[in-house]
Design a protein around this motif. Structure first.
Motif, mmCIF file in Angstrom:
data_model
loop_
_atom_site.group_PDB
_atom_site.id
_atom_site.type_symbol
_atom_site.label_atom_id
_atom_site.label_comp_id
_atom_site.label_asym_id
_atom_site.label_seq_id
_atom_site.Cartn_x
_atom_site.Cartn_y
_atom_site.Cartn_z
ATOM 1 N N TYR A 1 -3.380 -51.766 -18.644
ATOM 2 C CA TYR A 1 -4.462 -52.208 -17.915
ATOM 3 C C TYR A 1 -5.307 -50.898 -17.599
ATOM 4 C CZ TYR A 1 -8.108 -54.098 -14.852
ATOM 5 O OH TYR A 1 -9.276 -54.260 -14.254
ATOM 6 N N ILE A 2 -4.746 -49.925 -17.141
ATOM 7 C CA ILE A 2 -5.251 -48.726 -16.852
ATOM 8 C C ILE A 2 -5.726 -48.062 -18.209
ATOM 9 C CG2 ILE A 2 -5.080 -46.262 -16.139
ATOM 10 C CD1 ILE A 2 -3.064 -47.684 -14.019
ATOM 11 N N LYS A 3 -5.068 -47.919 -19.207
ATOM 12 C CA LYS A 3 -5.405 -47.474 -20.609
ATOM 13 C C LYS A 3 -6.783 -47.992 -20.969
ATOM 14 C CE LYS A 3 -3.269 -45.619 -24.636
ATOM 15 N NZ LYS A 3 -1.777 -45.392 -25.402
ATOM 16 N N ASN A 4 -6.545 -49.650 -20.959
ATOM 17 C CA ASN A 4 -7.775 -50.118 -21.665
ATOM 18 C C ASN A 4 -8.931 -50.205 -20.794
ATOM 19 O OD1 ASN A 4 -6.357 -50.948 -24.023
ATOM 20 N ND2 ASN A 4 -5.268 -52.625 -22.806
ATOM 21 N N HIS A 5 -8.992 -49.938 -19.359
ATOM 22 C CA HIS A 5 -10.172 -49.846 -18.496
ATOM 23 C C HIS A 5 -10.316 -48.614 -18.172
ATOM 24 C CE1 HIS A 5 -8.707 -54.235 -18.678
ATOM 25 N NE2 HIS A 5 -10.028 -54.181 -18.509
ATOM 26 N N SER A 6 -9.970 -47.466 -18.657
ATOM 27 C CA SER A 6 -10.578 -46.079 -18.386
ATOM 28 C C SER A 6 -10.576 -45.258 -19.522
ATOM 29 C CB SER A 6 -9.333 -45.641 -17.424
ATOM 30 O OG SER A 6 -8.202 -45.403 -17.941
ATOM 31 N N ASN A 7 -11.200 -43.927 -19.316
ATOM 32 C CA ASN A 7 -11.195 -43.084 -20.310
ATOM 33 C C ASN A 7 -10.066 -42.173 -20.305
ATOM 34 O OD1 ASN A 7 -13.674 -44.119 -21.465
ATOM 35 N ND2 ASN A 7 -14.726 -43.191 -19.684
ATOM 36 N N ASP B 1 -10.054 -38.998 -19.882
ATOM 37 C CA ASP B 1 -10.191 -38.040 -19.048
ATOM 38 C C ASP B 1 -10.337 -38.470 -17.740
ATOM 39 O OD1 ASP B 1 -12.780 -39.421 -19.422
ATOM 40 O OD2 ASP B 1 -14.158 -37.465 -19.111
ATOM 41 N N GLU B 2 -10.490 -39.872 -17.367
ATOM 42 C CA GLU B 2 -10.125 -40.401 -16.026
ATOM 43 C C GLU B 2 -8.871 -40.402 -15.728
ATOM 44 O OE1 GLU B 2 -13.949 -43.322 -15.304
ATOM 45 O OE2 GLU B 2 -12.330 -43.925 -17.076
ATOM 46 N N GLN B 3 -8.826 -39.747 -14.223
ATOM 47 C CA GLN B 3 -7.462 -39.765 -13.536
ATOM 48 C C GLN B 3 -7.074 -40.821 -12.959
ATOM 49 O OE1 GLN B 3 -8.532 -35.970 -11.918
ATOM 50 N NE2 GLN B 3 -7.697 -34.734 -13.559
ATOM 51 N N ILE B 4 -5.742 -40.825 -12.513
ATOM 52 C CA ILE B 4 -5.127 -41.821 -11.775
ATOM 53 C C ILE B 4 -4.201 -41.427 -10.597
ATOM 54 C CG2 ILE B 4 -5.199 -43.606 -13.505
ATOM 55 C CD1 ILE B 4 -2.309 -43.498 -13.903
ATOM 56 N N TYR B 5 -3.906 -42.110 -9.564
ATOM 57 C CA TYR B 5 -2.702 -41.775 -8.784
ATOM 58 C C TYR B 5 -1.708 -42.880 -8.661
ATOM 59 C CZ TYR B 5 -0.276 -40.469 -4.588
ATOM 60 O OH TYR B 5 0.800 -40.080 -3.661
ATOM 61 N N VAL B 6 -0.467 -42.625 -8.841
ATOM 62 C CA VAL B 6 0.642 -43.465 -8.521
ATOM 63 C C VAL B 6 1.349 -43.076 -7.407
ATOM 64 C CG1 VAL B 6 2.368 -44.639 -9.677
ATOM 65 C CG2 VAL B 6 0.506 -44.152 -10.981
ATOM 66 N N HIS B 7 1.317 -44.017 -6.290
ATOM 67 C CA HIS B 7 1.873 -43.613 -5.044
ATOM 68 C C HIS B 7 3.210 -43.958 -4.912
ATOM 69 C CE1 HIS B 7 2.001 -42.331 -0.780
ATOM 70 N NE2 HIS B 7 2.530 -43.675 -0.540
ATOM 71 N N ALA B 8 4.247 -42.808 -4.885
ATOM 72 C CA ALA B 8 5.632 -43.322 -4.691
ATOM 73 C C ALA B 8 6.277 -43.882 -5.628
ATOM 74 C CB ALA B 8 5.766 -43.650 -3.001
ATOM 75 N N ALA C 1 7.041 -41.803 -12.624
ATOM 76 C CA ALA C 1 5.767 -41.192 -13.700
ATOM 77 C C ALA C 1 5.698 -41.986 -14.694
ATOM 78 C CB ALA C 1 6.189 -39.727 -13.652
ATOM 79 N N ASN C 2 6.280 -43.286 -14.653
ATOM 80 C CA ASN C 2 6.222 -43.825 -16.068
ATOM 81 C C ASN C 2 4.801 -44.539 -16.261
ATOM 82 O OD1 ASN C 2 8.839 -43.701 -17.200
ATOM 83 N ND2 ASN C 2 9.566 -45.416 -15.865
ATOM 84 N N ILE C 3 4.035 -44.886 -15.379
ATOM 85 C CA ILE C 3 2.673 -45.357 -15.631
ATOM 86 C C ILE C 3 1.731 -44.242 -15.862
ATOM 87 C CG2 ILE C 3 0.823 -46.365 -14.181
ATOM 88 C CD1 ILE C 3 2.637 -47.898 -12.307
ATOM 89 N N TYR C 4 2.131 -43.212 -15.457
ATOM 90 C CA TYR C 4 1.099 -42.028 -16.003
ATOM 91 C C TYR C 4 1.628 -41.654 -17.444
ATOM 92 C CZ TYR C 4 0.491 -40.296 -11.354
ATOM 93 O OH TYR C 4 0.168 -40.198 -10.102
ATOM 94 N N LEU C 5 2.709 -41.865 -17.931
ATOM 95 C CA LEU C 5 3.175 -41.575 -19.324
ATOM 96 C C LEU C 5 2.476 -42.777 -20.208
ATOM 97 C CD1 LEU C 5 4.675 -40.032 -21.169
ATOM 98 C CD2 LEU C 5 6.756 -41.488 -20.477
ATOM 99 N N GLN C 6 2.993 -44.078 -19.983
ATOM 100 C CA GLN C 6 2.421 -44.882 -20.494
ATOM 101 C C GLN C 6 1.019 -45.371 -20.712
ATOM 102 O OE1 GLN C 6 4.858 -46.809 -22.554
ATOM 103 N NE2 GLN C 6 6.388 -45.610 -21.671
ATOM 104 N N SER C 7 0.190 -45.147 -19.600
ATOM 105 C CA SER C 7 -1.118 -45.080 -19.775
ATOM 106 C C SER C 7 -1.889 -43.974 -20.599
ATOM 107 C CB SER C 7 -1.613 -45.352 -18.242
ATOM 108 O OG SER C 7 -1.630 -44.175 -17.606
ATOM 109 N N ASN C 8 -1.021 -42.859 -20.476
ATOM 110 C CA ASN C 8 -1.486 -41.765 -21.182
ATOM 111 C C ASN C 8 -2.814 -41.049 -20.233
ATOM 112 O OD1 ASN C 8 -1.518 -39.552 -22.904
ATOM 113 N ND2 ASN C 8 -3.211 -40.568 -24.119
ATOM 114 N N ARG C 9 -2.581 -41.129 -18.960
ATOM 115 C CA ARG C 9 -3.648 -40.693 -17.722
ATOM 116 C C ARG C 9 -2.948 -39.768 -17.134
ATOM 117 N NH1 ARG C 9 -5.787 -42.837 -21.356
ATOM 118 N NH2 ARG C 9 -7.220 -44.511 -21.306
ATOM 119 N N PHE C 10 -3.592 -38.734 -16.595
ATOM 120 C CA PHE C 10 -3.002 -37.669 -15.642
ATOM 121 C C PHE C 10 -3.434 -38.037 -14.045
ATOM 122 C CE2 PHE C 10 -3.742 -35.079 -19.537
ATOM 123 C CZ PHE C 10 -2.476 -34.537 -19.756
#
Length: 164
Positions: A57-63, A65-72, A75-84
């Motif tokens: 979802y994050i990968k499809n609804h963001s660019n 260069d847009e960043q995310i934050y995954v709280h506690a 790190a799989n969501i960062y890796l799978q979405s290809n977002r920093f």
């Protein structure tokens, strides 16, 4: 002659024993095909499946260069979405942040100066009755309530919030 016959019978007994053991081996050890089938049949645990859905979802609804934050969460969501991450706090360890005011301030500043497009937080952390800043839940929840809206597609184990 007695010596040779004992030696021969000992050899014969060993051969019979090895043949018997090797013939029983397939009963106790699964074949390679069975092992492959067992690996393929295992289902992904629901929390991992939900994390993959969130990442898609994050990968499809963001660019990119847009960043995310995954709280506690790992790190799989960062890796799978290809977002920093929006900051160096991409996976916070389990510390009592009330004892580390400098880290707490750095986290708060990074959240204000570089707000992420999406925040992912566990449902349990978000619904905590009396959130505190021991794990930075209070700061994050206040920020979410102020500047983010909930993405309705997710509510099993995690909540996803998008910046308004």
């Amino acid at each position: 002659m007695g010596f040779y016959s004992k030696k021969f019978s000992r050899k014969k007994n060993l051969i019979v024993m090895f043949v018997f053991l090797f013939s029983m081996l397939p009963i106790f050890l699964p074949t390679v095909g069975e092992r492959i089938n067992n690996v393929n049949r295992k289902e992904t645990p629901s929390y991992q499946s939900e994390q993959l859905d969130i990442a898609r979802y994050i990968k499809n609804h963001s660019n990119e260069d847009e960043q995310i934050y995954v709280h506690a969460i790992d790190a799989n969501i960062y890796l799978q979405s290809n977002r920093f991450s929006n900051s160096k706090f991409f996976v916070l360890p389990s510390l009592n942040y009330e004892e580390f005011p400098k880290l707490k301030n750095q986290f708060t500043n990074s959240l204000q100066k570089n707000p992420p497009k999406f925040i992912v937080i566990s449902k349990n952390s978000f619904l905590e009755e009396h959130p505190n800043d021991r794990k930075l839940n209070k700061i994050l929840i206040e920020k979410i309530k102020q500047d983010y809206h909930k993405v309705d597609a997710f509510d099993k184990s995690y909540y996803v919030f998008e910046k308004q």
